[in-house]
Scaffold this active site. Structure first.
Site, PDB file in Angstrom:
ATOM      1  N   ASP A 288       0.446  -0.753   0.302  1.00  0.00           N
ATOM      2  CA  ASP A 288      -0.270  -0.183   0.056  1.00  0.00           C
ATOM      3  C   ASP A 288       0.658   1.307   0.231  1.00  0.00           C
ATOM      4  O   ASP A 288       1.832   1.325   0.302  1.00  0.00           O
ATOM      5  CB  ASP A 288      -0.886  -0.116   1.247  1.00  0.00           C
ATOM      6  CG  ASP A 288      -2.133   0.583   1.054  1.00  0.00           C
ATOM      7  OD1 ASP A 288      -2.609   0.816   2.019  1.00  0.00           O
ATOM      8  OD2 ASP A 288      -1.811   1.489   0.020  1.00  0.00           O
TER       9      ASP A 288
HETATM   10  C1  GLC Z   1      -4.521   3.939  -0.302  1.00  0.00           C
HETATM   11  C2  GLC Z   1      -5.106   3.478   0.325  1.00  0.00           C
HETATM   12  C3  GLC Z   1      -5.330   1.624  -0.646  1.00  0.00           C
HETATM   13  C4  GLC Z   1      -5.419   2.184  -2.243  1.00  0.00           C
HETATM   14  C5  GLC Z   1      -3.186   3.173  -2.207  1.00  0.00           C
HETATM   15  C6  GLC Z   1      -3.252   3.676  -3.716  1.00  0.00           C
HETATM   16  O1  GLC Z   1      -3.664   4.889   0.953  1.00  0.00           O
HETATM   17  O2  GLC Z   1      -4.825   2.981   1.625  1.00  0.00           O
HETATM   18  O3  GLC Z   1      -6.773   1.747  -0.407  1.00  0.00           O
HETATM   19  O4  GLC Z   1      -5.998   1.677  -2.809  1.00  0.00           O
HETATM   20  O5  GLC Z   1      -3.016   4.205  -1.597  1.00  0.00           O
HETATM   21  O6  GLC Z   1      -4.263   4.802  -3.847  1.00  0.00           O
END
Ligand code: GLC
Length: 747
Positions: A288
């Site tokens: 993430d």
């Molecule tokens: C965010 C979220 C995740 C998302 C990623 C990209 O922090 O936790 O669900 O897909 O970053 O945007």
């Protein structure tokens, strides 16, 4: 040099045209091509393939302070994927930069297409309330078609985290509290996004996220630690991920949280032992946003290099926005601290997906201006969004036939901070807003009510509703109306990521606006829009009718009007329990009997009960009313018992005993009253959405087999135990209509 790459790119494009969109030679052919490419790559280029950076279309995470020259990094092969770049023009432009790199390896473009790309569908928790797996798959299919036409290869969805704590704002993005329902919806969403086979230009790679346990953040505080038994992890939180994997999910995304003290991003038990080991996952895991770097902050890694080593070793294949792999992996491999085989495995997984998507044949095949124009303006998408939104709205209460709005009305007052909202209807996690061309609830009521009906509007206050200056105007607008519709709830940005709330009441003085209308003798029909369960006890007690619309998407105004006027008979059921108060949280229907169960709210002495609150939820999991009624009769079992390979067919008759056609989501629950591990009082094990005309009767059947009776024992072994089981069929987890006992004669 520049001319040279263009010539070479032109040759590969010509080959691509010749080879067509089909990838060369299927799995074996791809594996050979991956190996051939891998052999040519330097360690810096391999680390580059595992590096994902964000574009500027929007920011979906805290931006790192590092000043980077992203375009230069892309041209030099130090980036394997970009997120937050969208549209044909921008994806073509950035892809062209990647083709200038030494090996011309194309980029993957990822984006959070969570509940629609151009056409916005209800927030996922709302869509889950439809319990309509076909509709949920259709919604993802449309989102994929629109995104894939605009250059997107990969969506970071579905979020399959089980959520039982409405303080956690990200319950909005999931499918609620139940493992069985969550697993079925995960499958529908993966199938919708990916289609029959990856590589089609109307499909995108799906991502099962956030692996794992993220929804159990302590105190409902986003990003907080998660601490649970392995038994709970296996029983409640992992099955939707396994279902997504079995449905072919191309990628997984790990989670920000620690699980029992180890960050998910560095958690080899999760990513190596379970996901890539036991489950045999062949796709790749993306971290993430910044979660590799955050292992330093967690106190699990000494520095970014140590975090990179721990993450890649634990099975995190791609690094989103930490820049840890690009900066540290080459040195880690050269020093022997990270085995090149670990890096090669991750790079193989990423390159394999790029080959499967046909990007080496034609790096631009997903970026088609013609397809983008067609897909983003297809009226069928908005029609589907309106239908699915109406199917997602839960009729929580309806006394005295307050709904649907009766014919012959002369005047309607639509009151409240969300009455004329547009952007708020779309909810969080959208790609682009349609607010400018959306109908608000007021617009839709005016359109539906027709010329002869006077429709007045007054906001009363804004969504925050800190003051009551506007209440008088609202009361004035309401005073002359035959019926008042009050639209309250959350703004789009009150739920979602980093939106944990310690108070779940209607924001500000919205509840007082309801009270003022009631005191003036104009008790309204209440429409609540939100991304999560809220607490609204006075409204629940005093309103005649309550429609929970969630954040219903770009066609939500029309959809709410469709339900209010009875053009659509509501059929949705709650995918999450609604508490009466904050003290009951976390709360789920899957309660245990305990040794001192509450039988009677009047006698809680020495019982497992609150002495200062009822012990039942305000609205139970699976609750949802209709404008008609359904009668459940004659539950029969084909045979009262079965052996381990046997089956028992349950059947009963379901009748539409009311005045209008409607759909009923019949729910099958099971209880194992005695087992080696205590089992919940009931567990959802099946459901069917049955559409019936008035007076129509249908025989509904469920098949029970040993698998349905199985659970994880103390040794985490999956299996069933002989004994009696209670089967229950009902309209909600607290509305069981028929029961029977069956027996498994041997395990
Ligand atoms: C965010 C979220 C995740 C998302 C990623 C990209 O922090 O936790 O669900 O897909 O970053 O945007």
């Amino acid at each position: 040099m520049k001319k040279n790459w263009k010539a070479r790119a032109a040759v590969s494009m010509a080959l691509a045209a010749f080879a067509g969109a089909a990838y060369a030679g299927g799995e074996a052919g791809i594996a050979q091509r991956v190996e051939a490419l891998l052999r040519q790559m330097t360690i810096e280029e391999k680390a580059g393939q595992l590096n994902q950076l964000s574009g500027k279309a929007f920011s979906t995470g805290p931006n790192s302070e590092a000043v980077r020259n992203v375009e230069r990094d892309i041209r030099s092969g130090k980036v394997g994927s970009m997120l937050n770049i969208k549209g044909v023009a921008d994806t073509r432009r950035v892809q062209a930069l990647a083709l200038q790199s030494r090996l011309h390896i194309p980029l993957l473009f990822g984006l959070d297409v969570i509940h629609g790309y151009q056409t916005v569908f209800p927030v996922p928790l709302g869509e889950a309330a439809s319990w309509d797996l076909e509709a949920i798959e259709e919604s993802a299919r449309i989102a994929a078609r629109e995104a894939a036409a605009s250059g997107i290869h990969w969506t970071f969805a579905p979020m399959v985290d089980i959520g039982r704590d409405p303080r956690w704002g990200r319950v909005m993005e999931g499918a609620g509290e139940d493992t069985y329902l969550g697993a079925r919806i995960a499958v529908a969403r993966v199938r919708g996004f990916q289609g029959a086979q990856l590589g089609g230009t109307a499909s995108v790679m799906a991502t099962a996220k956030h692996f794992a346990g993220y929804g159990a953040a302590i105190a409902g505080r986003d990003y907080n630690a998660v601490d649970m038994s392995e038994h709970q992890l296996y029983e409640t939180y992992l099955p939707p991920f396994k279902a997504a994997l079995d449905a072919g999910a191309a990628t997984f995304m790990n989670a920000f949280n620690t699980l029992n003290g180890v960050p998910a991003t560095g958690n080899a038990m999760l990513q190596r032992e379970i996901l890539k080991g036991k489950w045999g996952f062949k796709g790749f895991v993306v971290s993430d946003w910044g979660s590799v770097r955050e292992m330093v902050v967690h106190g699990y890694a000494n520095d970014l290099t140590d975090a990179a080593a721990k993450a890649i070793t634990a099975g995190s294949d791609m690094d989103m926005e930490s820049n840890a792999y690009a900066s540290s992996l080459p040195a880690l491999v050269k020093s022997g601290k990270v085995d090149i085989a670990v890096v090669d495995d991750a790079v193989r997984r990423v390159l394999t997906k790029k080959f499967e998507l046909g990007l080496f044949e034609d790096p631009y095949r997903f970026s088609s201006a013609a397809r983008e124009r067609e897909a983003l303006n297809d009226p069928r998408h908005r029609q589907a969004a309106r239908r699915i939104a109406a199917e997602s709205m839960v009729l929580l209460k309806n006394e005295g036939g307050a709904l649907p709005l009766r014919r012959g009305l002369h005047s309607i007052a639509v009151i409240g901070p969300l009455a004329d909202a547009r952007r708020d209807l779309e909810g969080g996690w959208i790609v682009q807003s349609n607010a400018a061309k959306m109908a608000s609830l007021v617009d839709a009521v005016r359109e539906r009510a027709g010329q002869g009906v006077r429709v007045d509007y007054a906001a009363g206050c804004d969504v925050a509703c800190r003051g009551n200056e506007g209440f008088d105007a609202a009361l004035k607008a309401a005073s002359a109306a035959d019926v008042v519709v009050l639209a309250v709830g959350e703004s789009w940005d009150m739920s979602g990521e980093a939106k944990s709330r310690a108070h779940l009441g209607l924001p500000g003085r919205q509840g007082e606006l309801f009270e003022a209308l009631r005191a003036a003798g104009k008790t309204p029909v209440v429409v609540i829009m939100a991304g999560r369960p809220l607490i609204f006890e006075n409204v629940a007690e005093q309103a005649k009718a309550i429609l929970y619309a969630w954040h219903p998407g770009s066609e939500g105004g029309h959809a709410i009007a469709d339900v209010l006027f009875g053009d659509v008979n509501p059929s949705a059921k709650l995918p999450m329990t609604f508490p009466r108060n904050m003290g009951q949280i976390p709360i789920t229907y899957q309660q245990y009997n305990t040794g001192r169960p509450v039988q009677d709210e009047k006698n809680v002495v020495y019982k497992s009960a609150y002495i200062d609150s009822p012990n039942t939820p305000r609205y139970a999991f699976g609750h949802g009313l209709s404008y008609t009624t359904f009668a459940y009769k004659d539950l029969r079992v084909s045979n009262p018992s079965m052996g381990p390979d046997g089956k028992i067919t349950l059947s009963f008759t379901l009748a539409n005993s009311g005045p209008v056609a409607g759909a009923e989501v019949v729910q099958l629950y099971l209880r194992d009253p005695v087992a080696s591990v205590v089992r919940p009082l009931k567990e959802l094990k099946g459901f069917q959405r049955v559409v019936l005309q008035p007076g129509q009767v249908r025989t509904v059947s469920f098949t029970v087999d040993r698998e349905m009776l199985a659970f994880y024992d103390r040794q985490l072994q999956w299996g069933a135990e002989a004994g009696k089981f209670e089967v229950m069929v009902g309209s909600a987890s607290d509305d069981i209509r028929l029961r029977q006992t069956i027996e498994l004669t041997e395990p």
